[in-house]
Design an enzyme around this catalytic site. Structure first.
Site, mmCIF file in Angstrom:
data_model
loop_
_atom_site.group_PDB
_atom_site.id
_atom_site.type_symbol
_atom_site.label_atom_id
_atom_site.label_comp_id
_atom_site.label_asym_id
_atom_site.label_seq_id
_atom_site.Cartn_x
_atom_site.Cartn_y
_atom_site.Cartn_z
ATOM 1 C CG HIS A 1 -8.782 -3.404 -1.457
ATOM 2 N ND1 HIS A 1 -9.921 -2.929 -2.076
ATOM 3 C CD2 HIS A 1 -8.461 -2.488 -0.517
ATOM 4 C CE1 HIS A 1 -10.260 -1.769 -1.534
ATOM 5 N NE2 HIS A 1 -9.390 -1.487 -0.575
ATOM 6 C CG ASP B 1 -1.984 1.008 1.240
ATOM 7 O OD1 ASP B 1 -1.705 2.178 0.888
ATOM 8 O OD2 ASP B 1 -3.120 0.664 1.601
ATOM 9 C CB ILE B 2 1.651 3.955 -2.387
ATOM 10 C CG1 ILE B 2 0.284 4.397 -2.884
ATOM 11 C CG2 ILE B 2 2.333 2.985 -3.343
ATOM 12 C CD1 ILE B 2 0.340 5.267 -4.130
ATOM 13 C CD GLU C 1 -9.856 5.205 0.829
ATOM 14 O OE1 GLU C 1 -8.859 4.491 0.649
ATOM 15 O OE2 GLU C 1 -9.836 6.229 1.527
#
Length: 130
Positions: free
Chosen positions: A93, A29-30, A88
């Site tokens: 996920h 995850d960034i 989002e």
């Protein structure tokens, strides 16, 4: 229109890839809650967990467990937290989050990492995959 995750799978958007099999894909995850925060996704774009057929769901959970075990070995944490929220991005996920304290699971604070730190973490996790 393809989701951002489908675009990542297709190589249109770069990522810090952790693992992949024929049906699933994992990447860092960034905007991580904690270093090592990883997303596991099915390659087939499905909006909600409850829209997945049983086989795809079980495949994603087995894949997520494999990634979680590598995370647990490679990151300094008390345990790996798992959550499926999915508001989002309209693509199922699984969040795998190395937890040192409950605040790591709240999505209220984010770790700031350099590209080099992301790549080092990704390599460390990949090295523990079995």
């Amino acid at each position: 229109m393809a989701s951002i995750f489908t675009r990542i799978i297709n190589g249109e958007i770069p990522c810090y890839k952790i693992a992949e099999d024929s049906d699933n894909f994992a990447f860092l995850d960034i905007q991580p809650n904690a270093p090592g925060h990883t997303l596991c996704i099915p390659k087939r774009e499905v909006d909600k967990l409850t829209d997945m057929d049983a086989g795809a769901y079980e495949s994603l959970m087995r894949f997520s467990r494999k990634v979680a075990l590598a995370l647990e070995e490679s990151m300094d944490c008390k345990r790996i937290g798992m959550t499926v929220i999915g508001l989002e991005v309209p693509h199922v996920h699984v969040h795998l989050i190395p937890l040192r304290e409950m605040a790591d699971a709240t999505f209220q604070r984010k770790a700031s990492l350099s590209p080099e730190a992301f790549e080092a973490i990704a390599q460390k996790i990949r090295s523990k995959l079995k």
